[in-house]
Design an enzyme around this catalytic site. Structure first.
Site, PDB file in Angstrom:
ATOM      1  N   ASP A 158       0.862  -1.175   0.000  1.00  0.00           N
ATOM      2  CA  ASP A 158       0.000   0.000   0.000  1.00  0.00           C
ATOM      3  C   ASP A 158       0.905   1.232   0.000  1.00  0.00           C
ATOM      4  O   ASP A 158       1.965   1.235   0.610  1.00  0.00           O
ATOM      5  CB  ASP A 158      -0.897  -0.029   1.233  1.00  0.00           C
ATOM      6  CG  ASP A 158      -1.892   1.120   1.277  1.00  0.00           C
ATOM      7  OD1 ASP A 158      -2.055   1.797   0.255  1.00  0.00           O
ATOM      8  OD2 ASP A 158      -2.488   1.340   2.343  1.00  0.00           O
ATOM      9  N   SER A 159       0.466   2.295  -0.628  1.00  0.00           N
ATOM     10  CA  SER A 159       1.327   3.456  -0.859  1.00  0.00           C
ATOM     11  C   SER A 159       1.442   4.400   0.318  1.00  0.00           C
ATOM     12  O   SER A 159       2.273   5.296   0.320  1.00  0.00           O
ATOM     13  CB  SER A 159       0.793   4.254  -2.046  1.00  0.00           C
ATOM     14  OG  SER A 159      -0.489   4.782  -1.729  1.00  0.00           O
ATOM     15  N   GLY A 160       0.592   4.235   1.319  1.00  0.00           N
ATOM     16  CA  GLY A 160       0.481   5.212   2.394  1.00  0.00           C
ATOM     17  C   GLY A 160      -0.801   6.012   2.291  1.00  0.00           C
ATOM     18  O   GLY A 160      -1.138   6.765   3.204  1.00  0.00           O
ATOM     19  N   GLY A 161      -1.526   5.849   1.187  1.00  0.00           N
ATOM     20  CA  GLY A 161      -2.778   6.585   1.013  1.00  0.00           C
ATOM     21  C   GLY A 161      -3.818   6.240   2.061  1.00  0.00           C
ATOM     22  O   GLY A 161      -4.611   7.096   2.465  1.00  0.00           O
ATOM     23  N   PHE A 162      -3.821   4.994   2.539  1.00  0.00           N
ATOM     24  CA  PHE A 162      -4.790   4.616   3.571  1.00  0.00           C
ATOM     25  C   PHE A 162      -4.540   5.395   4.855  1.00  0.00           C
ATOM     26  O   PHE A 162      -5.482   5.740   5.576  1.00  0.00           O
ATOM     27  CB  PHE A 162      -4.722   3.112   3.845  1.00  0.00           C
ATOM     28  CG  PHE A 162      -5.691   2.639   4.894  1.00  0.00           C
ATOM     29  CD1 PHE A 162      -7.044   2.544   4.625  1.00  0.00           C
ATOM     30  CD2 PHE A 162      -5.256   2.312   6.174  1.00  0.00           C
ATOM     31  CE1 PHE A 162      -7.950   2.120   5.585  1.00  0.00           C
ATOM     32  CE2 PHE A 162      -6.148   1.889   7.143  1.00  0.00           C
ATOM     33  CZ  PHE A 162      -7.496   1.790   6.848  1.00  0.00           C
TER      34      PHE A 162
ATOM     35  N   ASP B  11      -2.453   7.997  -3.159  1.00  0.00           N
ATOM     36  CA  ASP B  11      -3.745   8.626  -3.378  1.00  0.00           C
ATOM     37  C   ASP B  11      -4.284   9.167  -2.060  1.00  0.00           C
ATOM     38  O   ASP B  11      -3.710   8.924  -0.992  1.00  0.00           O
ATOM     39  CB  ASP B  11      -4.749   7.629  -3.970  1.00  0.00           C
ATOM     40  CG  ASP B  11      -5.105   6.520  -2.986  1.00  0.00           C
ATOM     41  OD1 ASP B  11      -4.241   6.149  -2.175  1.00  0.00           O
ATOM     42  OD2 ASP B  11      -6.243   6.016  -3.030  1.00  0.00           O
TER      43      ASP B  11
ATOM     44  N   GLN C 215     -11.093   6.436  -7.048  1.00  0.00           N
ATOM     45  CA  GLN C 215     -11.734   7.089  -5.917  1.00  0.00           C
ATOM     46  C   GLN C 215     -13.019   7.765  -6.407  1.00  0.00           C
ATOM     47  O   GLN C 215     -13.414   7.583  -7.541  1.00  0.00           O
ATOM     48  CB  GLN C 215     -10.782   8.090  -5.250  1.00  0.00           C
ATOM     49  CG  GLN C 215      -9.586   7.455  -4.558  1.00  0.00           C
ATOM     50  CD  GLN C 215      -9.952   6.716  -3.282  1.00  0.00           C
ATOM     51  OE1 GLN C 215     -11.080   6.758  -2.793  1.00  0.00           O
ATOM     52  NE2 GLN C 215      -8.981   6.004  -2.716  1.00  0.00           N
TER      53      GLN C 215
ATOM     54  N   GLY D 121     -11.296   3.567  -1.159  1.00  0.00           N
ATOM     55  CA  GLY D 121     -12.309   4.400  -0.526  1.00  0.00           C
ATOM     56  C   GLY D 121     -13.596   3.695  -0.192  1.00  0.00           C
ATOM     57  O   GLY D 121     -14.631   4.345  -0.016  1.00  0.00           O
TER      58      GLY D 121
ATOM     59  N   ASP E 298      -7.734  -7.675   0.073  1.00  0.00           N
ATOM     60  CA  ASP E 298      -6.969  -7.719   1.315  1.00  0.00           C
ATOM     61  C   ASP E 298      -7.838  -7.177   2.431  1.00  0.00           C
ATOM     62  O   ASP E 298      -8.748  -6.389   2.189  1.00  0.00           O
ATOM     63  CB  ASP E 298      -5.683  -6.882   1.210  1.00  0.00           C
ATOM     64  CG  ASP E 298      -5.952  -5.403   1.452  1.00  0.00           C
ATOM     65  OD1 ASP E 298      -5.737  -4.944   2.596  1.00  0.00           O
ATOM     66  OD2 ASP E 298      -6.397  -4.703   0.517  1.00  0.00           O
TER      67      ASP E 298
ATOM     68  N   CYS F 252     -13.170 -28.109   8.225  1.00  0.00           N
ATOM     69  CA  CYS F 252     -11.955 -27.393   7.862  1.00  0.00           C
ATOM     70  C   CYS F 252     -10.727 -28.297   7.973  1.00  0.00           C
ATOM     71  O   CYS F 252     -10.620 -29.096   8.905  1.00  0.00           O
ATOM     72  CB  CYS F 252     -11.789 -26.172   8.775  1.00  0.00           C
ATOM     73  SG  CYS F 252     -10.291 -25.211   8.470  1.00  0.00           S
TER      74      CYS F 252
ATOM     75  N   CYS G  61      -7.504 -27.088   8.155  1.00  0.00           N
ATOM     76  CA  CYS G  61      -6.322 -26.341   8.615  1.00  0.00           C
ATOM     77  C   CYS G  61      -5.639 -27.075   9.764  1.00  0.00           C
ATOM     78  O   CYS G  61      -6.214 -27.973  10.391  1.00  0.00           O
ATOM     79  CB  CYS G  61      -6.708 -24.921   9.034  1.00  0.00           C
ATOM     80  SG  CYS G  61      -7.467 -24.783  10.681  1.00  0.00           S
TER      81      CYS G  61
ATOM     82  N   CYS H 161      -7.656 -26.994  13.108  1.00  0.00           N
ATOM     83  CA  CYS H 161      -8.838 -27.873  13.156  1.00  0.00           C
ATOM     84  C   CYS H 161      -8.464 -29.352  13.108  1.00  0.00           C
ATOM     85  O   CYS H 161      -9.205 -30.194  13.623  1.00  0.00           O
ATOM     86  CB  CYS H 161      -9.785 -27.526  12.010  1.00  0.00           C
ATOM     87  SG  CYS H 161     -10.625 -25.935  12.230  1.00  0.00           S
TER      88      CYS H 161
ATOM     89  N   HIS I 254      -6.336 -20.636  11.469  1.00  0.00           N
ATOM     90  CA  HIS I 254      -7.664 -21.058  11.005  1.00  0.00           C
ATOM     91  C   HIS I 254      -8.324 -19.997  10.137  1.00  0.00           C
ATOM     92  O   HIS I 254      -8.838 -20.307   9.052  1.00  0.00           O
ATOM     93  CB  HIS I 254      -8.587 -21.392  12.175  1.00  0.00           C
ATOM     94  CG  HIS I 254     -10.001 -21.568  11.739  1.00  0.00           C
ATOM     95  ND1 HIS I 254     -10.451 -22.699  11.106  1.00  0.00           N
ATOM     96  CD2 HIS I 254     -11.062 -20.706  11.770  1.00  0.00           C
ATOM     97  CE1 HIS I 254     -11.723 -22.553  10.773  1.00  0.00           C
ATOM     98  NE2 HIS I 254     -12.124 -21.353  11.169  1.00  0.00           N
TER      99      HIS I 254
END
Length: 375
Positions: free
Chosen positions: A90-94, A144, A193, A220, A270, A308, A310, A313, A339
């Site tokens: 992520d670019s830092g926009g978040f 962004d 956006q 966004g 994500d 499951c 995993c 489990c 899990h």
């Protein structure tokens, strides 16, 4: 260093393959979040065991600690954390959205007060591209402004959303120019956006497509808006993204959100939800969510999810993981994380298979119905 091909399509749902510098990714896919260069509680070996193909790192936080000089010296983020598969950053926009109380936006970039020690920081599109080049991430995101849904309880007006979107477009051009000047050999994704407004989303999308990126993300969303607004904007935007490029829905969300995203033609996702919820004792199962710290699980001999496969489990009871969680033993968080991530990634596997078999809609209806049954 990006090659994307579609092999199957069932209505809007897509099955594809994404080739990047550090390997191949089968889509649709979920990307576990490793903000500081590590997915919390998960070693690279554990990530491979839950069938993770690509993970996410955060430019802003890695810039602060340990600093890109350290990471670059040790061979980029892959050399630093020993994850051999692809990484998206992520670019830092978040952080422009999530650290609203600690930042000031201008045309040049964003000034932050460090959440660590209060130091003054200045992040620009050019600096974000430099950092991500040093990290050598396989997928670089443009810098962004993640447009908020509301500010201090007030839903932002359309003209404010438009101003934010237009700034993001100007920053997209600067990001692209800096990415090319740095001769970064990896992939660069644009971010659509426009808040909750379809016409702004379309304007942003068309402008980004004209610039030409290796892939396109929808940003966004999941920023506090009602679920119906998120679904409306997603349904409008996703199918209009270029057919021959990967599509990424940022920061979303629940298992139902993933299924809805694939239903609308999204390829990549994500979210911190599976790992964060795991640490808080909330586990996902095919028949709904399980609040494992509740007293009723104290002597429950069943696995977290009987269907499951995993590690958690296969080897442990609800009673044991309940005990670990109640006494704050770190193994409890680790097993729950194993899990939840396995559950998310297995949903993606099942959706890939359903799309290949041209029965995605049947699978989707059954999945959503079963999730309502209750644990």
């Amino acid at each position: 260093m990006l090659d994307f091909t579609l092999s199957h399509q069932d209505r809007l749902a897509r099955r594809g393959r994404l080739r990047l510098q550090h390997g191949e990714v089968q889509t649709p896919i979920f990307m576990p979040v490793g903000t500081y260069g590590a997915v919390k509680g998960m070693s690279p070996a554990a990530l491979r065991e839950v069938n993770a193909q690509i993970i996410l790192g955060n430019t802003f936080h890695l810039w602060l600690r340990p600093g890109t000089d350290v990471i670059k010296k040790l061979g980029g983020l892959h050399g630093f954390n020993s994850w051999s598969g692809p990484i998206l950053t992520d670019s830092g926009g978040f952080q422009v959205w999530s650290l609203a109380e600690l930042r000031n936006i201008s045309e040049e970039g964003v000034r932050f007060a460090s959440p660590i020690n209060g130091d003054r920081l200045f992040l620009t599109p050019e600096e974000s591209m430099r950092i991500q080049t040093d990290l050598n991430s396989d997928v670089v995101m443009i810098f962004d402004e993640c447009t908020p849904y509301e500010v201090k309880g007030r839903i932002i007006a359309k003209n404010e959303a438009e101003a934010s979107m237009q700034r993001s477009l100007r920053w997209a051009k600067r990001s692209q120019a800096a990415f090319e000047e740095l001769a970064n050999p990896n992939a660069l994704f644009g971010i659509v956006q426009g808040g909750m407004h379809e016409d702004l989303r379309l304007e942003s999308l068309q402008a980004l497509v004209e610039m030409g990126f290796h892939g396109y993300a929808i940003g966004g969303l999941s920023v506090g808006e009602p679920k119906e607004d998120m679904q409306r904007v997603l349904a409008f935007t996703a199918p209009k993204l270029p057919q021959d490029k990967p599509r990424y829905l940022m920061g979303v969300g629940t298992p139902e959100d993933l299924v809805e995203g694939v239903h609308q033609g999204v390829d990549m996702f994500d979210c911190v939800m599976p790992t964060r919820n795991a640490r808080n004792g909330s586990l996902f199962t095919r028949r709904g969510d399980l609040r494992l710290r509740n007293a009723r699980f104290k002597d429950d001999e069943k696995p977290i999810d009987p269907g499951c496969a995993c590690y958690c489990c296969r080897h442990f009871s609800r009673a044991y993981v309940h005990h670990l969680q109640r006494v704050d033993e770190m193994l409890g968080a680790q097993l729950a994380t194993i899990h939840n991530l396995y559950f998310y990634l297995d949903i993606m596997r099942q959706m890939r298979e359903a799309i290949e078999a041209a029965c995605f809609e049947d699978w989707r209806r059954e999945f959503l119905s079963t999730r309502l049954e209750g644990v």
